[in-house]
Design an enzyme around this catalytic site. Sequence first.
Site, PDB file in Angstrom:
ATOM      1  N   THR A 103       5.209  -7.642 -16.911  1.00  0.00           N
ATOM      2  CA  THR A 103       5.458  -6.201 -16.963  1.00  0.00           C
ATOM      3  C   THR A 103       6.955  -5.965 -17.070  1.00  0.00           C
ATOM      4  O   THR A 103       7.752  -6.730 -16.517  1.00  0.00           O
ATOM      5  CB  THR A 103       4.915  -5.468 -15.728  1.00  0.00           C
ATOM      6  OG1 THR A 103       5.308  -4.077 -15.810  1.00  0.00           O
ATOM      7  CG2 THR A 103       5.487  -6.037 -14.434  1.00  0.00           C
ATOM      8  N   SER A 110       8.209  -3.122 -15.985  1.00  0.00           N
ATOM      9  CA  SER A 110       8.408  -2.023 -15.040  1.00  0.00           C
ATOM     10  C   SER A 110       8.667  -2.554 -13.635  1.00  0.00           C
ATOM     11  O   SER A 110       7.853  -3.312 -13.095  1.00  0.00           O
ATOM     12  CB  SER A 110       7.161  -1.127 -15.042  1.00  0.00           C
ATOM     13  OG  SER A 110       7.090  -0.353 -13.862  1.00  0.00           O
ATOM     14  N   LEU A 111       9.773  -2.134 -13.030  1.00  0.00           N
ATOM     15  CA  LEU A 111      10.046  -2.520 -11.643  1.00  0.00           C
ATOM     16  C   LEU A 111       9.005  -1.938 -10.701  1.00  0.00           C
ATOM     17  O   LEU A 111       8.661  -2.550  -9.686  1.00  0.00           O
ATOM     18  CB  LEU A 111      11.440  -2.033 -11.224  1.00  0.00           C
ATOM     19  CG  LEU A 111      12.642  -2.852 -11.690  1.00  0.00           C
ATOM     20  CD1 LEU A 111      13.921  -2.242 -11.135  1.00  0.00           C
ATOM     21  CD2 LEU A 111      12.525  -4.304 -11.272  1.00  0.00           C
ATOM     22  N   ARG A 112       8.513  -0.742 -11.016  1.00  0.00           N
ATOM     23  CA  ARG A 112       7.477  -0.116 -10.178  1.00  0.00           C
ATOM     24  C   ARG A 112       6.221  -0.980 -10.160  1.00  0.00           C
ATOM     25  O   ARG A 112       5.659  -1.270  -9.099  1.00  0.00           O
ATOM     26  CB  ARG A 112       7.144   1.287 -10.711  1.00  0.00           C
ATOM     27  CG  ARG A 112       5.935   1.944 -10.019  1.00  0.00           C
ATOM     28  CD  ARG A 112       5.517   3.198 -10.766  1.00  0.00           C
ATOM     29  NE  ARG A 112       5.123   2.927 -12.133  1.00  0.00           N
ATOM     30  CZ  ARG A 112       3.929   2.500 -12.517  1.00  0.00           C
ATOM     31  NH1 ARG A 112       2.985   2.288 -11.621  1.00  0.00           N
ATOM     32  NH2 ARG A 112       3.656   2.292 -13.795  1.00  0.00           N
ATOM     33  N   ARG A 113       5.767  -1.402 -11.339  1.00  0.00           N
ATOM     34  CA  ARG A 113       4.577  -2.254 -11.409  1.00  0.00           C
ATOM     35  C   ARG A 113       4.837  -3.613 -10.758  1.00  0.00           C
ATOM     36  O   ARG A 113       3.984  -4.140 -10.039  1.00  0.00           O
ATOM     37  CB  ARG A 113       4.157  -2.429 -12.873  1.00  0.00           C
ATOM     38  CG  ARG A 113       3.599  -1.158 -13.493  1.00  0.00           C
ATOM     39  CD  ARG A 113       3.414  -1.293 -14.994  1.00  0.00           C
ATOM     40  NE  ARG A 113       2.842  -0.082 -15.570  1.00  0.00           N
ATOM     41  CZ  ARG A 113       3.015   0.297 -16.829  1.00  0.00           C
ATOM     42  NH1 ARG A 113       3.752  -0.442 -17.647  1.00  0.00           N
ATOM     43  NH2 ARG A 113       2.463   1.405 -17.278  1.00  0.00           N
ATOM     44  N   THR A 169       3.649  -4.847 -29.639  1.00  0.00           N
ATOM     45  CA  THR A 169       4.462  -6.044 -29.401  1.00  0.00           C
ATOM     46  C   THR A 169       4.096  -6.698 -28.077  1.00  0.00           C
ATOM     47  O   THR A 169       3.975  -7.935 -27.978  1.00  0.00           O
ATOM     48  CB  THR A 169       5.956  -5.678 -29.395  1.00  0.00           C
ATOM     49  OG1 THR A 169       6.315  -5.129 -30.661  1.00  0.00           O
ATOM     50  CG2 THR A 169       6.815  -6.906 -29.124  1.00  0.00           C
ATOM     51  N   ARG A 170       3.883  -5.898 -27.040  1.00  0.00           N
ATOM     52  CA  ARG A 170       3.571  -6.444 -25.719  1.00  0.00           C
ATOM     53  C   ARG A 170       2.195  -7.121 -25.707  1.00  0.00           C
ATOM     54  O   ARG A 170       2.012  -8.160 -25.086  1.00  0.00           O
ATOM     55  CB  ARG A 170       3.659  -5.337 -24.662  1.00  0.00           C
ATOM     56  CG  ARG A 170       5.100  -4.997 -24.284  1.00  0.00           C
ATOM     57  CD  ARG A 170       5.162  -3.913 -23.235  1.00  0.00           C
ATOM     58  NE  ARG A 170       4.941  -2.597 -23.797  1.00  0.00           N
ATOM     59  CZ  ARG A 170       4.316  -1.600 -23.180  1.00  0.00           C
ATOM     60  NH1 ARG A 170       3.807  -1.794 -21.971  1.00  0.00           N
ATOM     61  NH2 ARG A 170       4.179  -0.434 -23.747  1.00  0.00           N
ATOM     62  N   SER A 193       7.639   4.116 -32.977  1.00  0.00           N
ATOM     63  CA  SER A 193       6.542   3.217 -32.618  1.00  0.00           C
ATOM     64  C   SER A 193       5.206   3.885 -32.926  1.00  0.00           C
ATOM     65  O   SER A 193       5.126   5.117 -33.085  1.00  0.00           O
ATOM     66  CB  SER A 193       6.602   2.864 -31.131  1.00  0.00           C
ATOM     67  OG  SER A 193       6.252   3.985 -30.336  1.00  0.00           O
ATOM     68  N   CYS A 250      14.143   6.246 -13.817  1.00  0.00           N
ATOM     69  CA  CYS A 250      12.807   5.809 -14.216  1.00  0.00           C
ATOM     70  C   CYS A 250      12.666   4.289 -14.135  1.00  0.00           C
ATOM     71  O   CYS A 250      11.613   3.745 -14.451  1.00  0.00           O
ATOM     72  CB  CYS A 250      12.468   6.311 -15.619  1.00  0.00           C
ATOM     73  SG  CYS A 250      13.672   5.909 -16.887  1.00  0.00           S
ATOM     74  N   ARG A 298       8.825  -6.714 -22.657  1.00  0.00           N
ATOM     75  CA  ARG A 298       9.436  -5.576 -23.339  1.00  0.00           C
ATOM     76  C   ARG A 298       8.838  -5.376 -24.731  1.00  0.00           C
ATOM     77  O   ARG A 298       8.160  -6.245 -25.260  1.00  0.00           O
ATOM     78  CB  ARG A 298      10.948  -5.804 -23.469  1.00  0.00           C
ATOM     79  CG  ARG A 298      11.697  -5.805 -22.150  1.00  0.00           C
ATOM     80  CD  ARG A 298      11.812  -4.419 -21.543  1.00  0.00           C
ATOM     81  NE  ARG A 298      12.188  -3.450 -22.570  1.00  0.00           N
ATOM     82  CZ  ARG A 298      13.410  -3.345 -23.075  1.00  0.00           C
ATOM     83  NH1 ARG A 298      14.377  -4.132 -22.648  1.00  0.00           N
ATOM     84  NH2 ARG A 298      13.684  -2.443 -23.998  1.00  0.00           N
ATOM     85  N   ARG A 350      10.244   8.774 -31.537  1.00  0.00           N
ATOM     86  CA  ARG A 350      10.495   7.364 -31.783  1.00  0.00           C
ATOM     87  C   ARG A 350       9.546   6.909 -32.886  1.00  0.00           C
ATOM     88  O   ARG A 350       8.567   7.586 -33.195  1.00  0.00           O
ATOM     89  CB  ARG A 350      10.262   6.555 -30.509  1.00  0.00           C
ATOM     90  CG  ARG A 350      11.278   6.814 -29.418  1.00  0.00           C
ATOM     91  CD  ARG A 350      10.758   6.379 -28.061  1.00  0.00           C
ATOM     92  NE  ARG A 350      10.405   4.959 -28.039  1.00  0.00           N
ATOM     93  CZ  ARG A 350       9.686   4.386 -27.083  1.00  0.00           C
ATOM     94  NH1 ARG A 350       9.218   5.115 -26.078  1.00  0.00           N
ATOM     95  NH2 ARG A 350       9.426   3.094 -27.116  1.00  0.00           N
ATOM     96  N   ASN A 353       7.221  -2.330 -27.822  1.00  0.00           N
ATOM     97  CA  ASN A 353       6.197  -1.292 -27.879  1.00  0.00           C
ATOM     98  C   ASN A 353       4.836  -1.895 -27.519  1.00  0.00           C
ATOM     99  O   ASN A 353       4.712  -3.098 -27.289  1.00  0.00           O
ATOM    100  CB  ASN A 353       6.176  -0.612 -29.260  1.00  0.00           C
ATOM    101  CG  ASN A 353       5.883  -1.587 -30.398  1.00  0.00           C
ATOM    102  OD1 ASN A 353       5.025  -2.456 -30.279  1.00  0.00           O
ATOM    103  ND2 ASN A 353       6.596  -1.441 -31.505  1.00  0.00           N
ATOM    104  N   VAL A 354       3.828  -1.059 -27.443  1.00  0.00           N
ATOM    105  CA  VAL A 354       2.507  -1.503 -26.993  1.00  0.00           C
ATOM    106  C   VAL A 354       1.991  -2.673 -27.833  1.00  0.00           C
ATOM    107  O   VAL A 354       1.515  -3.686 -27.300  1.00  0.00           O
ATOM    108  CB  VAL A 354       1.503  -0.331 -27.045  1.00  0.00           C
ATOM    109  CG1 VAL A 354       0.092  -0.836 -26.790  1.00  0.00           C
ATOM    110  CG2 VAL A 354       1.874   0.724 -26.011  1.00  0.00           C
ATOM    111  N   LYS A 387       6.886  10.164 -18.654  1.00  0.00           N
ATOM    112  CA  LYS A 387       7.365   9.210 -17.651  1.00  0.00           C
ATOM    113  C   LYS A 387       8.686   8.568 -18.077  1.00  0.00           C
ATOM    114  O   LYS A 387       9.406   8.015 -17.241  1.00  0.00           O
ATOM    115  CB  LYS A 387       6.321   8.132 -17.376  1.00  0.00           C
ATOM    116  CG  LYS A 387       6.070   7.147 -18.508  1.00  0.00           C
ATOM    117  CD  LYS A 387       5.002   6.138 -18.132  1.00  0.00           C
ATOM    118  CE  LYS A 387       4.695   5.170 -19.257  1.00  0.00           C
ATOM    119  NZ  LYS A 387       5.827   4.321 -19.643  1.00  0.00           N
ATOM    120  N   ASP A 388       9.030   8.627 -19.376  1.00  0.00           N
ATOM    121  CA  ASP A 388      10.282   8.045 -19.866  1.00  0.00           C
ATOM    122  C   ASP A 388      11.447   9.019 -19.802  1.00  0.00           C
ATOM    123  O   ASP A 388      12.589   8.632 -20.081  1.00  0.00           O
ATOM    124  CB  ASP A 388      10.121   7.590 -21.329  1.00  0.00           C
ATOM    125  CG  ASP A 388       9.137   6.445 -21.494  1.00  0.00           C
ATOM    126  OD1 ASP A 388       8.981   5.673 -20.525  1.00  0.00           O
ATOM    127  OD2 ASP A 388       8.527   6.336 -22.573  1.00  0.00           O
TER     128      ASP A 388
END
Length: 305
Positions: free
Chosen positions: A122, A124-127, A149-150, A12, A235, A144, A10, A146-147, A80-81
Site C-alpha cells: 500500500t 498509504s500510511l493510514r492503511r 499500475t498498482r 489516469s 493526507c 505507487r 488528471r 494509478n489503479v 480524499k486527495d
Amino acid sequence: MNKTIRIGTRDSELALWQAHTVERKLNDLGFATEIVAVKSQGDIILDKPLYELGITGIFTKTLDIAMLGGQIDIAVHSMKDVPTALPKGIVQAAVLKRASEKDILVFKDNTVFLHHSATVATGSLRRQAQWLNRYPHHNVVDLRGNVNTRLQKLQDNDWNGAIFAQAGLERINLTPENHVALDWMIPAPAQGAMVVVAMEHDAFCIDAVSKLNHTESEICTQIEREFLRALEGGCTAPIGAYAEIVGKDIRFEGVLCSIDGQQKIHIEKSTPVEDYENFGRQCAENALQSGGYEIMEQIRKDLKK
C-alpha cells in the site's frame, strides 16, 4: 451568459472516469463542456512513497495551477486527495453522492496468509498503520501509481496482497474476484467521494456545478475533513475518519495511529444532524486529549527522518 465549462482532470483512467461523470451530469442540465486532462506530479514520481515527496495536495496541485492560470474552469478530484485548505481563490462547488467508503484487500490465492508472515502492499500510511496494528507480524511495502499500475505491480511481485479503495476499482470495472472488504479499517477522510472545485468569483460555473451537490455527502465529508484538519494531519498522515447519517443522528468513527501501528486512538461519537457544525473538531479534540498530541508529534518526527 452561456459558455463552455472546461473540466480539468488528471489523465489516469479513474480520474477521466470521474471527469466524464461530471461532464455527463452537466450536459444533462444543458451545459456545454470540454475535458482538459493533465498529468500531476503524483502520477509522474512513482519511485518514492507519497509522504517522502513533502508536497501537500500532490495529486491536485497541477490542476490548481491550471485553474489559477485560467486554463480550466473547474476541476474534479477524488476528495480524499484534496488538502483541507484549498488555495486562495478556489472554492468547493459540489460534492457528488458518495460511493463506497471502504478499503478492500486484493489477494492472489487465498487469505490464509493473514495468519502467517506475509507481505502486503500500500502507498498509504493510514492503511499501513492500521494493517500493522492488526497484523504486526506482516511486512508492508510501498505501492505507487494509478489503479491499473498498482494492480499490475501486485501480479508482478511476490506480495500476498495489496489494499485499494473499493470505489476506485468499482468505477472502472477492475475489481478482481479475489478480494475481501476490510470492514474493520477506517477509511481516509472523504474516501469514495468526488468533489468539484471552481474559482470563487466564477458565478456561472459555481451555479452550474452546485446543482450536482449531494447534501448528505457534503455534510459527512465536511465532518471527516474537519477532523483531519484539527489533528493537523495532511493526507499522508495515518488518520482515518468516517461519518454517516443514521436516522436523525450523525455517527462518527475516527482513528489516529502511529506509523508503525503500535499506538492507536479510536473515537466513536454521535450527534444530532442539526449539530453537525464543529462536530469533526470536537471529535479531534477528544482524540488529541486521549494521547493524540504525543502521537502526532512522533509522526512529524518520523516523517522528517
